[in-house]
Write a protein that holds these residues in place. Structure first.
Motif, PDB file in Angstrom:
ATOM      1  N   MET A   1       0.832  -1.192   0.000  1.00  7.79           N
ATOM      2  CA  MET A   1       0.000   0.000   0.000  1.00  7.79           C
ATOM      3  C   MET A   1       0.871   1.248   0.000  1.00  7.79           C
ATOM      4  O   MET A   1       2.049   1.210   0.330  1.00  7.79           O
ATOM      5  CB  MET A   1      -0.891   0.041   1.242  1.00  7.79           C
ATOM      6  CG  MET A   1      -1.941  -1.042   1.314  1.00  7.79           C
ATOM      7  SD  MET A   1      -3.078  -0.747   2.699  1.00  7.79           S
ATOM      8  CE  MET A   1      -1.932  -0.808   4.087  1.00  7.79           C
ATOM      9  N   ASP A  71      -3.248   5.221  -0.374  1.00 10.78           N
ATOM     10  CA  ASP A  71      -4.343   4.277  -0.134  1.00 10.78           C
ATOM     11  C   ASP A  71      -4.859   4.438   1.292  1.00 10.78           C
ATOM     12  O   ASP A  71      -6.051   4.358   1.559  1.00 10.78           O
ATOM     13  CB  ASP A  71      -3.863   2.828  -0.332  1.00 10.78           C
ATOM     14  CG  ASP A  71      -3.305   2.586  -1.719  1.00 10.78           C
ATOM     15  OD1 ASP A  71      -4.042   2.842  -2.695  1.00 10.78           O
ATOM     16  OD2 ASP A  71      -2.146   2.152  -1.832  1.00 10.78           O
ATOM     17  N   ASP A  94     -11.648   9.625  -1.672  1.00  8.78           N
ATOM     18  CA  ASP A  94     -12.773   8.908  -2.267  1.00  8.78           C
ATOM     19  C   ASP A  94     -13.020   7.629  -1.486  1.00  8.78           C
ATOM     20  O   ASP A  94     -12.369   7.371  -0.472  1.00  8.78           O
ATOM     21  CB  ASP A  94     -12.523   8.611  -3.748  1.00  8.78           C
ATOM     22  CG  ASP A  94     -11.247   7.814  -3.992  1.00  8.78           C
ATOM     23  OD1 ASP A  94     -10.928   6.920  -3.176  1.00  8.78           O
ATOM     24  OD2 ASP A  94     -10.567   8.065  -4.997  1.00  8.78           O
ATOM     25  N   ALA A  95     -13.967   6.830  -1.947  1.00  7.13           N
ATOM     26  CA  ALA A  95     -14.359   5.622  -1.218  1.00  7.13           C
ATOM     27  C   ALA A  95     -13.227   4.613  -1.115  1.00  7.13           C
ATOM     28  O   ALA A  95     -13.267   3.731  -0.250  1.00  7.13           O
ATOM     29  CB  ALA A  95     -15.577   4.982  -1.895  1.00  7.13           C
ATOM     30  N   GLY A  96     -12.225   4.737  -1.970  1.00 11.30           N
ATOM     31  CA  GLY A  96     -11.094   3.818  -1.919  1.00 11.30           C
ATOM     32  C   GLY A  96      -9.995   4.245  -0.974  1.00 11.30           C
ATOM     33  O   GLY A  96      -8.997   3.535  -0.811  1.00 11.30           O
ATOM     34  N   THR A  97     -10.168   5.398  -0.335  1.00 12.92           N
ATOM     35  CA  THR A  97      -9.178   5.916   0.609  1.00 12.92           C
ATOM     36  C   THR A  97      -9.599   5.587   2.032  1.00 12.92           C
ATOM     37  O   THR A  97     -10.758   5.775   2.395  1.00 12.92           O
ATOM     38  CB  THR A  97      -9.048   7.449   0.492  1.00 12.92           C
ATOM     39  OG1 THR A  97      -8.847   7.822  -0.860  1.00 12.92           O
ATOM     40  CG2 THR A  97      -7.903   7.959   1.357  1.00 12.92           C
ATOM     41  N   GLU A 134     -18.570   9.183   1.681  1.00 13.86           N
ATOM     42  CA  GLU A 134     -18.151   7.873   1.169  1.00 13.86           C
ATOM     43  C   GLU A 134     -16.779   7.442   1.677  1.00 13.86           C
ATOM     44  O   GLU A 134     -16.344   6.312   1.424  1.00 13.86           O
ATOM     45  CB  GLU A 134     -18.141   7.887  -0.361  1.00 13.86           C
ATOM     46  CG  GLU A 134     -17.052   8.738  -1.010  1.00 13.86           C
ATOM     47  CD  GLU A 134     -17.437  10.200  -1.189  1.00 13.86           C
ATOM     48  OE1 GLU A 134     -16.743  10.903  -1.943  1.00 13.86           O
ATOM     49  OE2 GLU A 134     -18.438  10.621  -0.557  1.00 13.86           O
ATOM     50  N   VAL A 135     -16.079   8.294   2.402  1.00 11.21           N
ATOM     51  CA  VAL A 135     -14.715   8.005   2.850  1.00 11.21           C
ATOM     52  C   VAL A 135     -14.747   7.355   4.230  1.00 11.21           C
ATOM     53  O   VAL A 135     -15.208   7.965   5.196  1.00 11.21           O
ATOM     54  CB  VAL A 135     -13.867   9.288   2.890  1.00 11.21           C
ATOM     55  CG1 VAL A 135     -12.468   8.988   3.424  1.00 11.21           C
ATOM     56  CG2 VAL A 135     -13.782   9.922   1.510  1.00 11.21           C
ATOM     57  N   ASP A 166     -16.554   0.967   9.528  1.00 12.38           N
ATOM     58  CA  ASP A 166     -16.383   0.209   8.288  1.00 12.38           C
ATOM     59  C   ASP A 166     -15.398  -0.927   8.553  1.00 12.38           C
ATOM     60  O   ASP A 166     -14.227  -0.700   8.832  1.00 12.38           O
ATOM     61  CB  ASP A 166     -15.855   1.142   7.195  1.00 12.38           C
ATOM     62  CG  ASP A 166     -15.746   0.480   5.834  1.00 12.38           C
ATOM     63  OD1 ASP A 166     -14.946  -0.483   5.705  1.00 12.38           O
ATOM     64  OD2 ASP A 166     -16.438   0.912   4.904  1.00 12.38           O
ATOM     65  N   ASP A 168     -14.057  -3.236   6.599  1.00 16.28           N
ATOM     66  CA  ASP A 168     -12.948  -3.393   5.658  1.00 16.28           C
ATOM     67  C   ASP A 168     -11.853  -2.364   5.917  1.00 16.28           C
ATOM     68  O   ASP A 168     -10.650  -2.684   5.876  1.00 16.28           O
ATOM     69  CB  ASP A 168     -13.452  -3.261   4.214  1.00 16.28           C
ATOM     70  CG  ASP A 168     -14.313  -4.436   3.782  1.00 16.28           C
ATOM     71  OD1 ASP A 168     -14.203  -5.516   4.402  1.00 16.28           O
ATOM     72  OD2 ASP A 168     -15.109  -4.270   2.839  1.00 16.28           O
ATOM     73  N   ALA A 169     -12.259  -1.123   6.184  1.00 13.64           N
ATOM     74  CA  ALA A 169     -11.278  -0.086   6.489  1.00 13.64           C
ATOM     75  C   ALA A 169     -10.539  -0.405   7.783  1.00 13.64           C
ATOM     76  O   ALA A 169      -9.321  -0.219   7.880  1.00 13.64           O
ATOM     77  CB  ALA A 169     -11.968   1.274   6.590  1.00 13.64           C
ATOM     78  N   THR A 172      -7.924  -3.011   7.133  1.00 14.33           N
ATOM     79  CA  THR A 172      -6.763  -2.446   6.447  1.00 14.33           C
ATOM     80  C   THR A 172      -5.795  -1.829   7.444  1.00 14.33           C
ATOM     81  O   THR A 172      -4.572  -2.043   7.376  1.00 14.33           O
ATOM     82  CB  THR A 172      -7.205  -1.380   5.428  1.00 14.33           C
ATOM     83  OG1 THR A 172      -7.991  -2.009   4.403  1.00 14.33           O
ATOM     84  CG2 THR A 172      -6.012  -0.700   4.787  1.00 14.33           C
TER      85      THR A 172
END
Length: 222
Positions: A1, A71, A94-97, A134-135, A166, A168-169, A172
């Motif tokens: 990452m 990321d 964004d939602a991927g961050t 969305e973040v 979240d 998944d976050a 990570t």
């Protein structure tokens, strides 16, 4: 990452940059409001890492560029700068961050430090309220002794409590923390639990101030 440390020229930013660069395969990006400060800090960190046998390259950028590259984006800024920093880089989120908040609000008096949370309950929750919807926001790295992090010869042997809504976050950030030797991530539930975690930090500082042999004290749950 790619891990971007906004305010990565400060104490906690330096400690996280050095540890992540030395002990993981993740790319470290140092961010600052002034790009030149970020570049200089990245070079300084490379020199420290080289002294400890780590041939690792770090990059330095203004906070918005660092955010765009990251990321995982860590807000390694003082608590009174978190909302301004999030607003300044919002277009790059964004939602991927995964946005990580380690900041703690504190007051200092003649007796020591006390917890001073914002009206929403915690700095972590303030970040979540400020970030784009969305973040995903994760609270982590609140109670870490910055000096101990930055001294790469020092064994950590400490925990970091991780909160997020979240899953998944959270995973990570748990995985990122787990990659750092001697740092154990502990799941502390949702963001609503952040006030209790942030409130530990002034306690640790007060302990460190009043005990000569405990300057870099952390927490460990047994």
């Amino acid at each position: 990452m790619q891990v971007a440390l906004l305010g990565g020229t400060g104490d906690i930013g330096e400690g996280l940059a050095l540890r992540i660069a030395a002990e993981t395969d993740h790319e470290v990006i140092v961010g600052s409001r002034e790009e030149s400060k970020a570049v200089d800090a990245a070079t300084d960190y490379e020199d420290v890492l080289a002294e400890h046998g780590h041939d690792v390259a770090l990059s330095g950028h203004a906070n918005d560029k660092a955010t765009a590259l990251g990321d995982v984006v860590v807000l390694a800024v003082p608590p009174f700068h978190v909302t301004d920093t999030v607003d300044a880089v919002a277009a790059e989120l964004d939602a991927g961050t995964v946005l990580v908040s380690p900041a703690v609000g504190m007051d200092k008096s003649a007796d020591g430090f006390s917890y001073d949370p914002p009206g929403v309950g915690s700095v972590t929750e303030l970040v979540a309220a400020t970030a784009p919807d969305e973040v995903p926001v994760v609270g982590a790295f609140h109670n870490l002794p910055a000096n101990r992090l930055a001294h790469l010869d020092a064994d950590l042997g400490i925990d970091t409590l991780v909160v997020a809504d979240d899953d998944d976050a959270k995973r990570t950030v748990v995985d990122l923390a787990d990659d750092v030797g001697g740092l154990r991530p502990v799941d502390a539930g949702p963001l609503a639990n952040a006030p209790e975690i942030e409130g530990i930090t002034p306690l640790l500082i007060n302990v460190a101030m009043n005990n000569d042999d405990m300057h870099d004290v952390g927490v460990r749950f047994l």
